[in-house]
Enzyme design. Structure first.
Site, PDB file in Angstrom:
ATOM      1  N   GLU A  30       0.931  -1.176   0.162  1.00  0.00           N
ATOM      2  CA  GLU A  30       0.066   0.171   0.027  1.00  0.00           C
ATOM      3  C   GLU A  30       1.030   1.364   0.074  1.00  0.00           C
ATOM      4  OE1 GLU A  30      -2.382   0.891   3.748  1.00  0.00           O
ATOM      5  OE2 GLU A  30      -2.297   2.266   3.159  1.00  0.00           O
ATOM      6  N   LYS A 163      -8.043   0.315  10.897  1.00  0.00           N
ATOM      7  CA  LYS A 163      -7.365   1.547  11.398  1.00  0.00           C
ATOM      8  C   LYS A 163      -7.557   1.458  12.683  1.00  0.00           C
ATOM      9  CE  LYS A 163      -9.247   4.113   8.733  1.00  0.00           C
ATOM     10  NZ  LYS A 163      -9.081   5.326   8.133  1.00  0.00           N
TER      11      LYS A 163
END
Ligand code: PSU
Ligand code: MN
Length: 305
Positions: A30, A163
């Site tokens: 990513e 997250k």
């Protein structure tokens, strides 16, 4: 897995292209965490660490990003650094990729955009820090595009949970709804990003070979959903629950005061907790990224064995 023809707006890195052609293991990485998740220059250090960890464990790293009207799958470090330093760089989720390409901009890719890119190239494993999900408070309507895209791209996503600013039970419920299997790597508790546990139970897998068996079983049936593999943060870097809660609450209060919205929310909160923790969250983030890159490489190797 053999390489496949890719659209004209896509560029594969040379080593990525030759690895895919030869059926050798590749791991997608990513880039939003590099362009928007970590402060400069630790972001570049993190990118290097991840790429190095992938190589050291027998696979080829493929940093995915948009630059110069192209979707790069396997951008080199110079290009990654130049996008990270570009003041007009965007954070692109899957819906933004086409427009950033069309407008000639540069972007770091979120999980949704990266699993899309990986699947496009025939890359089966992806390493990140944390996936997006359902934001707290529930009802804010902020649900990451990551969740739906994970159900559309047949890629194993190695992460340390979702997250740290999310509603984890609702995030996992959503993944169940859209048919994405979620596992804990050598743990029955879905990892909590900076924390080793999120408090939500998931099925456990205990080796890269086992992950590969599950992925093959699922994809051989024609199911297209990816798998989420939760790998806990290395023990020496994990943060205590109470400390984290205090920093997060403070960061959320200031986000509210500053009226931060949409995709700016995560970068803002991460920046605030980095300051409040005197850099501990940044160190923890880099440690887990490296550890996830290592496990991803092991899974990529096992998938080919
Ligand atoms: N987790 C982090 N740092 C990040 C992200 C996740 O600790 O920077 C990024 C990832 O790229 C993820 C994205 O895909 O945030 C999700 O953003 P949003 O909630 O706007 O969909
Ligand atoms: Mn969001």
């Amino acid at each position: 897995m053999m390489g496949r023809a890719v659209p004209a707006q896509v560029r594969l890195g040379d080593d990525v292209a030759s690895a895919l052609r030869a059926g050798r293991p590749v791991v997608a990485l990513e880039s939003a965490v590099i362009t928007h998740g970590l402060p400069h220059p630790r972001n570049l250090e993190a990118a290097e660490c991840m790429a190095e960890a992938v190589r050291a464990h027998g696979a080829i790293p493929a940093i995915c990003l948009v630059d110069e009207s192209l979707l790069w799958i396997g951008a080199d470090m110079d290009r990654a650094a130049s996008v990270a330093r570009n003041p007009t760089r965007e954070k692109a989720s899957v819906r933004d990729v086409g427009s950033v390409i069309a407008m000639g901009g540069a972007a770091g890719l979120t999980v949704s955009a990266t699993v899309f890119a990986a699947a496009l190239a025939g890359i089966q494993v992806f390493a990140t820090g944390g996936i997006g999900g359902v934001h707290a408070p529930f009802g804010s309507g902020d649900v990451s595009a990551d969740l739906l895209q994970l159900s559309r791209s047949p890629v194993v996503t190695v992460c340390s949970g979702a997250k740290s600013v999310l509603d984890i039970p609702r995030t996992l419920e959503f993944l169940e709804t859209v048919g994405v299997p979620v596992f804990g790597y050598r743990t029955p508790d879905f990892p909590g990003f900076y924390l080793s546990k999120s408090g939500v139970s998931v099925p456990m897998v205990s080796s890269p070979a086992e992950v590969a068996r599950v992925a093959h079983a699922q994809w051989d049936l024609g199911l297209v959903a990816g798998l989420v593999l939760g790998n806990p943060i290395p023990a020496q870097e994990r943060i205590a629950d109470e400390e984290w809660d205090a920093w997060l609450q403070e960061a959320q209060r200031s986000a509210q005061r500053a009226q931060i919205q949409g995709k700016a929310v995560t970068p803002y909160l991460l920046d605030r907790v980095a300051t409040l923790s005197a850099g501990r969250t940044v160190r923890a983030n880099i440690a887990l990224l490296e550890s996830n890159a290592t496990l991803a490489a092991e899974v990529a190797v096992a998938l080919i064995a």
